[in-house]
Design an enzyme around this catalytic site. Structure first.
Site, PDB file in Angstrom:
ATOM      1  N   ASP A   1       0.194  -7.543   1.528  1.00  0.00           N
ATOM      2  CA  ASP A   1       0.537  -6.132   1.581  1.00  0.00           C
ATOM      3  C   ASP A   1       2.173  -6.040   1.746  1.00  0.00           C
ATOM      4  O   ASP A   1       2.361  -5.314   2.480  1.00  0.00           O
ATOM      5  CB  ASP A   1      -0.134  -5.469   2.751  1.00  0.00           C
ATOM      6  CG  ASP A   1       0.002  -4.034   2.783  1.00  0.00           C
ATOM      7  OD1 ASP A   1       0.122  -3.491   1.628  1.00  0.00           O
ATOM      8  OD2 ASP A   1       0.019  -3.205   3.735  1.00  0.00           O
TER       9      ASP A   1
ATOM     10  N   SER B   1       4.647   2.692   7.532  1.00  0.00           N
ATOM     11  CA  SER B   1       4.401   1.392   6.987  1.00  0.00           C
ATOM     12  C   SER B   1       5.614   0.848   6.182  1.00  0.00           C
ATOM     13  O   SER B   1       6.210   1.628   5.522  1.00  0.00           O
ATOM     14  CB  SER B   1       3.418   1.990   5.901  1.00  0.00           C
ATOM     15  OG  SER B   1       2.006   1.631   6.540  1.00  0.00           O
TER      16      SER B   1
ATOM     17  N   HIS C   1       0.854  -1.003   0.065  1.00  0.00           N
ATOM     18  CA  HIS C   1       0.104   0.043   0.049  1.00  0.00           C
ATOM     19  C   HIS C   1       0.780   1.141  -0.073  1.00  0.00           C
ATOM     20  O   HIS C   1       0.153   2.357   0.072  1.00  0.00           O
ATOM     21  CB  HIS C   1      -0.854   0.053   1.216  1.00  0.00           C
ATOM     22  CG  HIS C   1      -0.377   0.398   2.593  1.00  0.00           C
ATOM     23  ND1 HIS C   1       0.108  -0.685   3.368  1.00  0.00           N
ATOM     24  CD2 HIS C   1      -0.097   1.454   3.118  1.00  0.00           C
ATOM     25  CE1 HIS C   1       0.160  -0.112   4.500  1.00  0.00           C
ATOM     26  NE2 HIS C   1       0.211   1.026   4.389  1.00  0.00           N
TER      27      HIS C   1
END
Length: 525
Positions: free
Chosen positions: A189, A262, A159
């Site tokens: 992911d 992230s 993402h």
């Protein structure tokens, strides 16, 4: 949507208090221009013998020396070793909306990024660093990553780089390099990128062993775009399912992480990566000390395939599965609520061809016990297409072994039209099924319901059927393993279940184009 060994020989063991279960609230992906607050966490060195500091000045002096020696042990040596391998990842995404559009979303309508920020972006949708606005041709976002080889291969989240037209990374020494996306895997992911312009990058190693709950963990990343931020905590839990997908198996950590972390690594005290930080649990969007990391074992498997062929191939047996609840276990005569219940095998899939049917319970794969439906999905998904597997299956109360060859998991699953609820004009009033609180009618008497089973025409809102989620329009295909075509068949199947001293009866129900099993408790008397 969501955003999934420590060697403590030099530190005393630490046992954290047991955490209570929390209710599901909001999980947020952490890719943005956001930042974590570093909260120091310390281990303590070996305890010293007690010293009476009140006896004399000499004793006081000794006490001061002991106090200096017993200062908290920090993580500076570990951080100095691993921090150069961590990178900040910046992406540019060309604006997909017209400049005169009243919607200021920088992403294509309906895209994963657009849906994510609509859900988690705050009161006005998109945070300042990711708001497109009129007249802006490019939007930017930031995340984290880390090198896994000296020649520039690096790991980050899918993402973070999803939809990116340009990727740049900034290393710990402040240098900026261009990077290209080698491959991505939305199901876990994860993404693999290749940093160009160097051949001797500092890199880190993925841990071979599973971390234990209570182990120290260090999170390094780029929160709020600050770059190079280190926080510390412990492994709080493992095997977490946060509703991200069938392969959820997250490590939960309490090291503070925020938006922008992230894709960043979570290190153990050996300086090895135990996981990739990907999501946070947060009512407000900021760190509350609950974060989720993709385990190193998953990262290693996925990244190897991305490097080899740019995509991930997973094994597939072609079944729709659901958990075995205590009620379902009771109705099937199982001693434990374990295994994966086959709601429906997909037509022409490996399972259907091998003879697996609705109502079967898969209890083991290649001799390894299957605890639940999620574990079956992860186990099969971790095997390569074309592999031969042996499944232990409970079929109509009998144990059997089925051998089959895995197919390849399709990239997309075709949506089934909700024909069960459309154009049902002229539906029959139905016949009451006592004790369950619903009425049913033969499916072939109800327009659009098909030929098989009975249609639920009415549900008492205070009944056992309503509690189990039955709705008008649901089609009951089987009751206690027997096909039904009318209310009499339903009654007879329920009567037989009572005669067998069952506390509940298992029904196969089709709703919204998909099948599932529902265990309905039987009223006494």
């Amino acid at each position: 949507m969501t955003d999934r060994p420590t060697d403590l020989s030099s530190l005393p063991s630490y046992q954290a208090p047991r955490r209570s279960r929390f209710s599901a609230r909001k999980f947020a992906l952490m890719a943005s221009v956001a930042a974590g607050l570093g909260i120091a966490a310390y281990g303590f060195g070996p305890s010293q013998a007690p010293v009476d500091i009140f006896t004399s000045a000499a004793h006081a002096q000794v006490s001061n020396e002991v106090s200096k020696a017993a200062q908290p042990v920090g993580f500076a040596d570990i951080v100095e070793h691993v921090k150069p391998s961590v990178i900040s990842v910046k992406v540019n995404i060309n604006e997909k909306v017209s400049k005169d559009d009243s919607d200021d979303s920088p992403f294509q309508p309906g895209s994963p990024m657009e849906r994510f920020f609509r859900r988690f972006g705050g009161p006005d949708g998109f945070p300042p660093g990711l708001r497109g606005g009129r007249g802006h041709g490019v939007v930017t976002g930031q995340g984290s990553g880390f090198f896994i080889s000296a020649d520039g291969y690096a790991v980050t989240n899918n993402h973070v780089v999803d939809g990116a037209d340009k990727v740049e990374v900034t290393t710990d020494d402040g240098k900026t390099y261009k990077a290209k996306v080698i491959g991505t895997d939305a199901r876990t992911d994860l993404a693999l990128i290749k940093v160009e312009g160097g051949s001797n990058f500092p890199f880190t190693k993925l841990s071979e062993a599973k971390p234990r709950i209570g182990d120290w963990v260090l999170a390094v990343g780029n929160p709020f775009g600050l770059g190079g931020t280190v926080t510390a905590g412990i492994v709080s839990a493992s095997g977490r399912d946060i509703g991200n997908g069938p392969y959820d198996d997250f490590i939960q950590i309490d090291a503070p992480v925020n938006k922008g972390n992230s894709g960043g690594p979570a290190f153990n005290t050996e300086g090895e990566v135990i996981g990739v930080n990907t999501a946070i649990y947060s009512p407000s969007g900021g760190s509350v000390g609950i974060a989720f990391s993709i385990p190193a074992a998953t990262v290693k498997s996925v990244i190897a395939q991305l490097k080899d062929k740019g995509s991930v191939s997973r094994g597939w047996i072609g079944v729709q599965i659901q958990p075995v609840t205590p009620d379902i276990a009771d109705s099937l005569g199982l001693k434990k609520a374990e295994g994966a219940l086959v709601a429906e095998p997909q037509a022409n899939g490996p399972a259907a061809k091998a003879g697996i049917e609705s109502g079967d319970v898969i209890t083991a794969v290649n001799g390894e016990t299957v605890k639940d439906a999620r574990e079956l999905a992860r186990t099969i998904g971790g095997l390569a297409p074309g592999n031969a597997v042996k499944l232990n299956v409970l079929h109509k109360g009998q144990d059997k072994v089925i051998n089959l060859t895995l197919g390849q998991l399709p990239n997309t699953i075709e949506a089934k039209a909700d024909t069960d609820r459309d154009d049902r004009g002229g539906s029959a009033h139905g016949t009451d099924v006592p004790k369950l609180g619903m009425t049913v009618a033969p499916a072939n008497n109800v327009a659009g319901a098909g030929k098989d089973g009975v249609v639920v025409t009415e549900v008492d809102p205070k009944s056992a059927a309503a509690e189990r989620g039955f709705k008008e329009g649901d089609v009951i295909l089987e009751v206690a393993g027997k096909t039904v075509a009318n209310a009499t068949d339903v009654r007879e199947a329920i009567k037989a279940a009572r005669s067998d001293n069952k506390n509940s009866v298992l029904m196969r129900v089709k709703s919204g184009g998909q099948s599932r099993f529902v265990a309905v408790p039987l009223a006494k008397g």
